[in-house]
Structure formats: C-alpha cells, structure tokens
Design a protein around this motif. Structure first.
Motif, mmCIF file in Angstrom:
data_model
loop_
_atom_site.group_PDB
_atom_site.id
_atom_site.type_symbol
_atom_site.label_atom_id
_atom_site.label_comp_id
_atom_site.label_asym_id
_atom_site.label_seq_id
_atom_site.Cartn_x
_atom_site.Cartn_y
_atom_site.Cartn_z
ATOM 1 N N GLU A 5 37.085 56.502 27.661
ATOM 2 C CA GLU A 5 36.531 55.143 27.772
ATOM 3 C C GLU A 5 36.778 54.575 29.159
ATOM 4 O O GLU A 5 35.911 54.001 29.790
ATOM 5 C CB GLU A 5 37.173 54.248 26.720
ATOM 6 N N ASN A 6 38.035 54.794 29.645
ATOM 7 C CA ASN A 6 38.370 54.270 30.971
ATOM 8 C C ASN A 6 37.461 54.871 32.029
ATOM 9 O O ASN A 6 36.951 54.189 32.895
ATOM 10 C CB ASN A 6 39.823 54.617 31.322
ATOM 11 N N LYS A 7 37.256 56.188 31.884
ATOM 12 C CA LYS A 7 36.435 56.901 32.846
ATOM 13 C C LYS A 7 35.022 56.321 32.850
ATOM 14 O O LYS A 7 34.434 56.075 33.884
ATOM 15 C CB LYS A 7 36.387 58.369 32.453
ATOM 16 N N VAL A 8 34.482 56.100 31.635
ATOM 17 C CA VAL A 8 33.127 55.579 31.493
ATOM 18 C C VAL A 8 33.018 54.218 32.161
ATOM 19 O O VAL A 8 32.069 53.929 32.864
ATOM 20 C CB VAL A 8 32.759 55.483 29.993
ATOM 21 N N LYS A 9 34.050 53.396 31.987
ATOM 22 C CA LYS A 9 33.986 52.054 32.548
ATOM 23 C C LYS A 9 33.982 52.065 34.069
ATOM 24 O O LYS A 9 33.421 51.203 34.700
ATOM 25 C CB LYS A 9 35.161 51.236 32.032
ATOM 26 N N ARG A 10 34.635 53.090 34.661
ATOM 27 C CA ARG A 10 34.736 53.101 36.111
ATOM 28 C C ARG A 10 33.403 53.432 36.792
ATOM 29 O O ARG A 10 33.129 52.963 37.862
ATOM 30 C CB ARG A 10 35.814 54.107 36.548
ATOM 31 N N SER A 11 32.555 54.258 36.166
ATOM 32 C CA SER A 11 31.298 54.591 36.833
ATOM 33 C C SER A 11 30.251 53.506 36.549
ATOM 34 O O SER A 11 30.308 52.813 35.544
ATOM 35 C CB SER A 11 30.806 55.957 36.357
ATOM 36 N N LEU A 12 29.288 53.420 37.496
ATOM 37 C CA LEU A 12 28.275 52.347 37.399
ATOM 38 C C LEU A 12 27.301 52.605 36.256
ATOM 39 O O LEU A 12 26.988 53.751 35.954
ATOM 40 C CB LEU A 12 27.482 52.312 38.703
ATOM 41 N N PRO A 13 26.773 51.556 35.611
ATOM 42 C CA PRO A 13 25.762 51.782 34.584
ATOM 43 C C PRO A 13 24.441 52.223 35.226
ATOM 44 O O PRO A 13 24.211 51.967 36.406
ATOM 45 C CB PRO A 13 25.603 50.411 33.927
ATOM 46 N N ILE A 14 23.604 52.882 34.414
ATOM 47 C CA ILE A 14 22.327 53.413 34.921
ATOM 48 C C ILE A 14 21.523 52.337 35.625
ATOM 49 O O ILE A 14 20.939 52.549 36.681
ATOM 50 C CB ILE A 14 21.501 53.993 33.747
ATOM 51 N N ARG A 15 21.523 51.109 35.039
ATOM 52 C CA ARG A 15 20.713 50.023 35.596
ATOM 53 C C ARG A 15 21.101 49.764 37.053
ATOM 54 O O ARG A 15 20.256 49.768 37.934
ATOM 55 C CB ARG A 15 20.934 48.764 34.763
ATOM 56 N N ALA A 16 22.414 49.614 37.300
ATOM 57 C CA ALA A 16 22.886 49.316 38.653
ATOM 58 C C ALA A 16 22.559 50.472 39.588
ATOM 59 O O ALA A 16 22.116 50.269 40.723
ATOM 60 C CB ALA A 16 24.379 49.062 38.623
ATOM 61 N N LYS A 17 22.744 51.713 39.064
ATOM 62 C CA LYS A 17 22.488 52.880 39.910
ATOM 63 C C LYS A 17 21.028 52.938 40.312
ATOM 64 O O LYS A 17 20.700 53.152 41.478
ATOM 65 C CB LYS A 17 22.851 54.159 39.150
ATOM 66 N N LEU A 216 15.175 54.060 30.284
ATOM 67 C CA LEU A 216 15.971 55.290 30.315
ATOM 68 C C LEU A 216 17.237 55.158 29.497
ATOM 69 O O LEU A 216 17.656 56.084 28.812
ATOM 70 C CB LEU A 216 16.348 55.645 31.758
ATOM 71 N N SER A 217 17.870 53.990 29.606
ATOM 72 C CA SER A 217 19.182 53.862 28.963
ATOM 73 C C SER A 217 19.072 53.505 27.486
ATOM 74 O O SER A 217 20.035 53.687 26.749
ATOM 75 C CB SER A 217 20.043 52.839 29.703
ATOM 76 N N LYS A 218 17.896 53.016 27.060
ATOM 77 C CA LYS A 218 17.758 52.615 25.653
ATOM 78 C C LYS A 218 18.092 53.766 24.690
ATOM 79 O O LYS A 218 18.962 53.608 23.823
ATOM 80 C CB LYS A 218 16.335 52.108 25.411
ATOM 81 N N PRO A 219 17.422 54.955 24.848
ATOM 82 C CA PRO A 219 17.784 56.034 23.911
ATOM 83 C C PRO A 219 19.234 56.468 24.053
ATOM 84 O O PRO A 219 19.867 56.818 23.064
ATOM 85 C CB PRO A 219 16.831 57.177 24.302
#
Ligand code: ADP
Length: 490
Positions: A5-17, A216-219
């Motif tokens: 979970e921590n790892k996931v939080k550190r990377s940017l969400p698809i939208r921002a990328k 892209l992120s919806k599914p």
C-alpha cells in the motif's frame, strides 16, 4: 499488505502521469513550432526562395541554345512569379537578349549596373551566384572604395540568382530576380496566432489527458476493487475490465483465478471435514469399546480387543495414506527407478494374501504367460498393485473372486485387476480417482478404505507416464488396468 500500500501511494496516479506526458508533448511540439515560425522563419524563407531561383536559373541556362527559349522563359516567369533577364555579356557592351518588363513603366527588370555587377560577382564566384540586391550594392561600393549611404530610401529587397553560360562562342548571363516579400508583419501575425494556438493546445492536451486517464484507470479501479473483495475470500466476485484489451485479458485471468481459488477453498473445506469425519469414526469406536471393556465386567473379550486393533490399524492406514498422498501431490517425491521383474513383484504381493486366502472365502489368481521386466519405481508400483487388489477384495461379496492378468502388447505390459464385485455406477467412474471420493453408499458406512487409495494410484501412474483406467459394470464387476513400457519379456 502494508508495504505494498505504501509503495502504491508513493507513485503518481495515472491521471497525473498522463497530464505530465501530454503537457511535455505539447511543450516539445510548441517549442519546435516557435523556433521554426518565430526565429527561423526569415532564414527558412530565404533558403527555400534561393533554392527555387537557383533551380530556375540553371534550367533556363540549360535551354539557352533552344529555339523556344523565350517561351520557356515566359513559362518560368509566370509560374514562379520571377523577373528574368538574359544578356550577351562577352564584350564591353552588354546586349539584351530578353528582359521582363515592368507592367506600368515598361522598364527593364535589370538596369545596366545591375547586369554588370551581378556578372562580375558571378565570375568571381565560379560562374554562378545567388545573392540579394543589398549584396550587389555592397559589392559595387566596395569596388569604388566608398561606403554605402545610410538613411536613404532603399529599393525593396530582392533575391537574384545569376548564371553565366557559354554558347556558340558567346557568353550569356542569365539573371532571375524574385521580390523578397517583407515577412516582418507576417511573422508578427504568426506569433500572435501561435500564442492563441499554444493556449488552445495546452487546454486540449490537459482535457485529453484527463479524459484518457479517466477511461484508462476506470477498469483498473474496478479490477482493484474486486481484487480487494477477493482478498477477503469473497470468491463470488467478478472482474470487469472492459475498456482495453489488456484490462479485459487481466480480468478474465483474474476471473479464472477466482474460480480456481474458490475450488481450492471448497476442496480444502471438504478435505478437512472428510479427514475429521474419518478420524472421528475409528476414534469413537476405539473409545467406546475401551470404555465398555473397562466398565462392564465380562466384556474384556478378544473380539472386542480385535475391534480396537482393527480400528487402530484403520486409523494408522488413514494417516499413512494422507501423508503419502500429500507428499505425491506436493511434487516433492521423485521416482527411484530400477530395472525389476514386474511379474515377480506381483507374485510377492500374492504371497502376502496367502494367509488371507485361508481365512476368507477368497479366490485370488494371477495369470501371466511370461516374465516381464520394467524400469520403474518398484516400491510405488507395488503400492499401486496392492491398492487395486485390496479394492477388488474389499468391494466384492463372498465368495470373492479376484483375477490379476498380465499381458504383453508390443513394448507395453498391461496389468488388469479384475473382480466380480458389485461394480461402480457409470456416472461415478470419472470421480473415483479424486481424493476422498467414495461411492455414495461406502461413505455412509465408512468402514473400508480411506477414500485416498485410487488418488494415490493415479498420482503414481501419472508420474510413471503410464496409461490407466477402469471398466466396470454394476452387479458384474470391475476391471482396473494400467499399461507401462516394458524392457523385455521372457
Ligand atoms: P477407498 O479407500 O474408499 O477404497 P479408493 O480411492 O481406493 O478409496 O476408492 C474410491 C472409491 O471407488 C471406493 O470408495 C469405491 O466406491 C470405488 N471402488 C474402488 N475400487 C472398486 C472396486 N474394485 N469395485 C467397486 N468399487 C470400487
């Protein structure tokens, strides 16, 4: 759980990328546009125009001998919006062969000092030159040694391409002039337009990025939600990744995984309940008989003790079977193959039954026409044969008739264990190889067997790459068979 979970939080969400990628793309594209339109426009325009003029001058020079040179010149003049002058320049006096004229004043496109200057400049430059009228001015002034005047009205800037050709002993100078359209105001207009385009472009890029990120992120979000449900052991969950091929493939894989997990889970529950049931039955019997023998005088009989011994044996065989099956299924067991006589192996198993034959109404025979040697794990194959003979005996009514037949077919030996017992219903034939499967009646009684025997047989035969199966008819009997490669038969 937490580290992921921590790892996931550190990377940017698809939208921002995606917004970043789109903005970078827009920035690169706009910078290139700005550089070309704003800064290099003048140079690029000059370069293209010069190349065009040079080309035209070259082709006119090449046609200098031709009879229809004038027609050709007129065509070039009309097509490319240029002024053309052709002069015979061999002597001190220049003769005009052809010259474009001003529409209104009808004056020649080139005056004498221009023809003279360009001719000299071209000669200094190997017979051809492309330059502007300002270059000519500078050249002329350099010849006289004086500086060009400043603050005077200059003629509009033009580009001239000059070529000197020899023909029929004469020297001709071909001059082509194009007005160099002032691009200052055009560039300014372009700059303003570019500013508007930049604004529009960035807005569209951000909007597209947001939309693309959303689709892209919806599914992925939906898959993630279902995966969390699956982690909570909700096997009913379905994964829906409609949107792109990758997410659709991922969700169908996850749907399959959820199905398999659900199967494993129900198998595990079944296994636990079967094992506990099977352990409880003999334990209850042992406990019950032991209590009776302790509490009731006269019940301490050899028969009752025999029941306790039998149930203990049953318990022990159950535990042994569970252990050997779990070992076989874990894949940690390797075969210890040696060359041995299968026929001898069966015979030695038969000697174990000799005692039984005397006690029971059992008629057990082995039919083999020759001695067959195989390369296999002797201990495990014996376990297979032993299990199959045991079943044949266990599922037959008295008088029990069991026949073991060995036949050779090419390089294969077929071993059949046949009984005249009650047989197996057709609909159950495919299930009997599953662990803990027992014909419905047997399970109720739960006296003979552990329900693991055939599963062990199947695993061992599969490890040997053997073919195996069963033919059975209710009320007639069963024929369990397997076939493996043999080395030789005598
Ligand atoms: P078990 O320990 O109960 O014998 P197995 O795995 O050896 O377990 O056999 C599974 C089931 O297949 C048995 O419960 C029985 O119903 C059926 N079965 C096996 N062998 C025979 C046979 N020779 N005749 C009739 N039924 C059989």
């Amino acid at each position: 759980m937490k580290p992921t979970e921590n790892k996931v939080k550190r990377s940017l969400p698809i939208r921002a990328k995606l917004v970043c990628y789109f903005l970078t793309f827009a920035a690169v594209l706009l910078s290139i546009l700005w550089i070309f339109q704003g800064l290099l426009f003048d140079d690029v325009y000059r370069f293209i125009k010069s190349a065009q003029l040079e080309n035209d001058a070259k082709s006119i020079a090449a046609h200098i001998d031709s009879e229809d040179i004038i027609d050709y010149v007129l065509e070039v003049q009309k097509e490319n919006d240029v002024s053309v002058g052709i002069y015979r320049t061999g002597s001190q006096v220049f003769y005009e062969v052809y010259s474009s004229r001003d529409k209104n004043t009808y004056t020649s496109a080139f005056v004498y000092h221009e023809v003279y200057g360009y001719n000299k400049m071209a000669k200094e430059n190997g017979g051809k030159i492309t330059c502007s009228n300002t270059d000519l001015e500078n050249w002329l002034f350099s010849q006289t040694g004086s500086a060009p005047p400043v603050n005077v009205d200059r003629p509009p800037e033009s580009l001239v391409s000059v070529r000197i050709v020899e023909s029929g002993g004469n020297e001709y100078t071909v001059l082509l002039k194009a007005r160099f359209t002032p691009v200052g105001s055009t560039v300014e207009t372009l700059r303003i337009m570019l500013l508007v385009i930049t604004g529009l472009f960035i807005t569209i890029a951000v909007a597209m990025a947001v939309y693309a990120a959303h689709t892209l992120s919806k599914p992925i979000r939906s898959i993630n939600k279902s995966a969390k449900e699956l982690a909570k052991q909700n096997y009913e969950v379905t994964f829906d990744g409609k949107g792109s091929r990758e997410t659709e493939e991922l969700s169908s894989t996850l749907n399959y995984a959820a199905q398999e997990l659900s199967k494993v889970d129900s198998l595990r529950r079944e296994l636990v309940s079967n094992i506990s049931h099977d352990l409880r039955t003999p334990l209850t019997m042992i406990g019950g008989y032991a209590e009776v023998m302790r509490d009731i005088p006269g019940e301490n009989t050899p028969e009752n003790l025999q029941i306790i011994v039998d149930e203990t044996e049953h318990l022990s065989s159950l535990v042994t079977d569970i252990l050997s099956l779990s070992k076989l299924e874990s894949g940690n067991v390797s075969l210890e193959k040696t060359e041995f006589s299968l026929t001898e192996s069966v015979r030695s198993i038969f000697t174990r039954y000799s005692k039984l034959v005397k006690n029971e109404e059992l008629n057990i025979n082995f039919e083999a026409h020759c001695d067959v040697r195989v390369y296999a794990d002797e201990l495990k194959l014996s376990q297979v044969i032993y299990n199959l003979i045991n079943n044949a005996i266990n599922y037959s009514e008295n008088p029990k008739e069991v026949l073991v037949r060995q036949t050779v077919h090419g390089n294969k030996v077929l071993l059949e264990i046949m009984d005249k017992g009650k047989g197996i219903p057709q609909e159950e034939l495919k299930d009997i190889w599953d662990r803990y499967y027992r014909a419905k009646e047997e399970h109720k009684i739960a006296t003979v067997g552990t329900g693991l025997g055939l599963s062990i047989v199947k695993n061992i035969l599969l490890m040997h790459g053997a073919r195996f199966g069963v033919k059975s008819q209710e009320g007639v009997g069963s024929n369990f068979w397997f076939e493996i490669e043999c080395l030789e038969s005598e």
